[in-house]
Design an enzyme around this catalytic site. Structure first.
Site, PDB file in Angstrom:
ATOM      1  N   HIS A 224       0.809  -1.220   0.000  1.00  0.00           N
ATOM      2  CA  HIS A 224       0.000   0.000   0.000  1.00  0.00           C
ATOM      3  C   HIS A 224       0.845   1.274   0.000  1.00  0.00           C
ATOM      4  CE1 HIS A 224      -3.350   2.655   1.702  1.00  0.00           C
ATOM      5  NE2 HIS A 224      -3.893   2.078   0.646  1.00  0.00           N
ATOM      6  N   LYS A 226       3.190   4.410  -1.267  1.00  0.00           N
ATOM      7  CA  LYS A 226       3.339   5.258  -2.445  1.00  0.00           C
ATOM      8  C   LYS A 226       4.649   6.030  -2.274  1.00  0.00           C
ATOM      9  CE  LYS A 226      -1.340   4.793  -1.949  1.00  0.00           C
ATOM     10  NZ  LYS A 226      -2.004   4.258  -0.745  1.00  0.00           N
ATOM     11  N   ASP A 231      17.271   9.877  -8.098  1.00  0.00           N
ATOM     12  CA  ASP A 231      18.693  10.173  -7.883  1.00  0.00           C
ATOM     13  C   ASP A 231      19.076  10.149  -6.403  1.00  0.00           C
ATOM     14  OD1 ASP A 231      19.065  10.358 -10.590  1.00  0.00           O
ATOM     15  OD2 ASP A 231      18.961  12.548 -10.665  1.00  0.00           O
ATOM     16  N   HIS A 404      -9.320  11.378   0.403  1.00  0.00           N
ATOM     17  CA  HIS A 404      -8.429  10.227   0.514  1.00  0.00           C
ATOM     18  C   HIS A 404      -7.140  10.568   1.257  1.00  0.00           C
ATOM     19  CE1 HIS A 404      -5.903   6.863  -1.296  1.00  0.00           C
ATOM     20  NE2 HIS A 404      -6.938   6.216  -0.798  1.00  0.00           N
ATOM     21  N   LYS A 406      -4.473  11.297   4.164  1.00  0.00           N
ATOM     22  CA  LYS A 406      -4.238  10.726   5.490  1.00  0.00           C
ATOM     23  C   LYS A 406      -3.263  11.645   6.213  1.00  0.00           C
ATOM     24  CE  LYS A 406      -4.359   7.012   2.374  1.00  0.00           C
ATOM     25  NZ  LYS A 406      -5.727   6.671   2.313  1.00  0.00           N
ATOM     26  N   ASP A 411      -1.018  19.958  17.833  1.00  0.00           N
ATOM     27  CA  ASP A 411      -0.596  21.244  18.398  1.00  0.00           C
ATOM     28  C   ASP A 411       0.112  22.127  17.382  1.00  0.00           C
ATOM     29  OD1 ASP A 411      -1.677  20.300  20.716  1.00  0.00           O
ATOM     30  OD2 ASP A 411       0.216  19.994  21.764  1.00  0.00           O
TER      31      ASP A 411
END
EC number: 2.7.8.-
Length: 486
Positions: A224, A226, A231, A404, A406, A411
């Site tokens: 899952h 991404k 380089d 979508h 997350k 604070d």
């Protein structure tokens, strides 16, 4: 003959209950969370054969013999690499803000390295900005490009990324692409895999879905993450799959997907690189450890750079690390806690931590999409709303598409951005990645994005919520029971 059939019948009954007893004992001996164990036991006793098959397929975390052996074999070299990395003293942060210190201490002691400083960090909040920036970076790449995505779906701006990646491979850049088999099934059915391989790109189908192997490896264990690495210096991660939302799941009835990605320059690319190297070796058996950070190309001073810690989860990585990190962040909150997630099915511990934060005076807000592409998660998540509202948590339902993103902001200083949903699959099962950023400047940028989400959301009213129909309550509780399995 009658006696023979009687014996066979009794043996069948005995074997059936012996199998039930064996699986029951296995569940109890695993010392899993009580709600999860109870859910599996109910399934097995209500639907015995189906339940047993389901448990053996999806009930335990097993990577498969070959991948498990690779994960074990790669650890000595990974440990040596981490030991050598620690010699680059100039990249590690020696101190953190008060709110971030507990989480950074947890990460250092469980993962073996401190957060790295001197990074440039940019928050990208639209697909166009992200994909166009990615194409520019690919066009400038000179040595190597590594990518891992859960979903890669051709269409729109994604095709420009594919073309630029193939062009980079043709000019001699070493390109590797690791894509989840289930999430990217449309990609693997398209002409692109062959086109990319012909251009010189290494394309690997991760965790192949095969019904004949369902008892050898857990089929719903997914890649899952991404991640993009260019380089060994430029890196991306966040919630966005390699999709153009104008072409993705248009028939789902939830609107366009809303995501955020972080673009980074600096030594944090090295720590993301070791995560990618582990994933690549588990899947292919090939070792590609990244080089250490080059001090000559780290132009950002400590005063202006961001301090970032990378948390990775999944088989082969520290157990429960993501879950512990979230709990630590929530308990560290003193003034404000804002969380965004598309799938809210928390563990009991995380739910209680969030409610306790609100009850001790922290301003707690959770932003979730009003409509969801998962009917089961949609109903299961609503089963938690009453307890949250009673504790004083503000629940915002986003109305501008499928949110979508997350993210967690504590604070205004401590930020968590990555691929982790607040559900059981992300917390306990999948290969996930999260950035922990200790910086009030980035916190202000994230707060601005979250404020925009709130402006496009409706605040859930407690009185109206308590008046919802009875059948809603029954449906919520039904799916809540299966929440440990979602």
């Amino acid at each position: 003959m009658t006696t023979f059939y009687t014996v066979i019948s009794w043996l069948s009954v005995f074997g059936y209950w012996l199998l039930i007893a064996g699986v029951t004992l296995r569940i109890l001996m695993k010392r899993r969370a009580v709600p999860s164990a109870m859910a599996w036991l109910l399934i097995i006793y209500i639907l015995p054969l189906v339940g047993i098959i389901a448990y053996l397929s999806f009930g335990e975390l097993h990577l498969g013999k070959r991948r498990a052996e690779r994960a074990k074999a790669m650890w000595p070299s990974t440990a040596r690499w981490l030991s050598e990395l620690k010699e680059c003293q100039h990249i590690f942060a020696n101190s953190n803000s008060e709110v971030a210190t507990p989480l950074f201490q947890l990460c250092e002691r469980r993962q073996g390295i401190n957060g790295v400083k001197g990074n440039q960090l940019q928050l990208l909040t639209t697909t166009d900005d992200t994909l166009k920036a990615l194409v520019r970076d690919i066009e400038l790449a000179r040595h190597n490009i590594e990518m891992v995505f859960y979903i890669w779906q051709p269409g729109g701006l994604v095709d420009q990324v594919a073309e630029s990646l193939m062009a980079a491979a043709r000019r001699g850049v070493h390109c590797r692409l690791l894509l989840d088999s289930a999430g990217s099934k449309q990609f693997f059915r398209s002409p692109y895999p062959a086109m990319m391989r012909n251009a010189g790109i290494e394309v690997v189908e991760a965790l192949k879905v095969n019904v004949f192997r369902m008892f050898l490896r857990r089929m719903d264990l997914r890649q899952h993450r991404k991640i993009v690495l260019i380089d060994n210096y430029v890196a991306y991660t966040g919630s966005m799959n390699m999709v153009d939302p104008r072409f993705f799941k248009q028939d789902a009835g939830v609107g366009q997907w809303i995501d955020m990605m972080a673009r980074m320059e600096g030594p944090v690319a090295t720590t993301l690189g070791i995560v990618y190297a582990c994933d690549w070796e588990i899947e292919t058996g090939k070792r590609i450890l990244p080089p250490p950070p080059d001090a000559n190309i780290m132009p950002f001073e400590e005063e202006t750079g961001h301090t970032i810690q990378v948390i990775a989860s999944g088989p082969g990585f520290p157990e429960e690390m993501i879950h512990q990190a979230l709990l630590t962040a929530v308990y560290a909150a003193r003034e404000q806690l804002i969380m965004t997630t598309p799938y809210f099915v928390p563990s009991d511990d995380l739910l209680h931590a969030i409610c306790t934060a609100a009850q001790r005076g922290v301003d707690v807000s959770i932003i979730v999409p009003r409509e969801n592409d998962s009917m089961m998660v949609r109903w299961a998540s609503r089963a938690f709303f009453t307890e949250l509202l009673n504790a004083g948590v503000k629940i915002y339902q986003f109305e501008g598409g499928l949110l979508h993103s997350k993210s967690v902001l504590v604070d205004g200083q401590l930020s968590l951005v990555g691929t982790v949903n607040l559900d059981m699959r992300s917390l306990w099962l999948n290969f996930e990645i999260t950035l922990v950023i200790d910086d009030d400047g980035f916190g202000a940028d994230l707060a601005q994005v979250q404020d925009d989400y709130i402006a496009r959301s409706a605040l859930l009213d407690g009185e109206r919520w308590n008046k919802r129909p009875l059948w809603h309550r029954v449906t919520e509780r039904l799916f809540y029971f299966f929440s440990p399995l979602l």
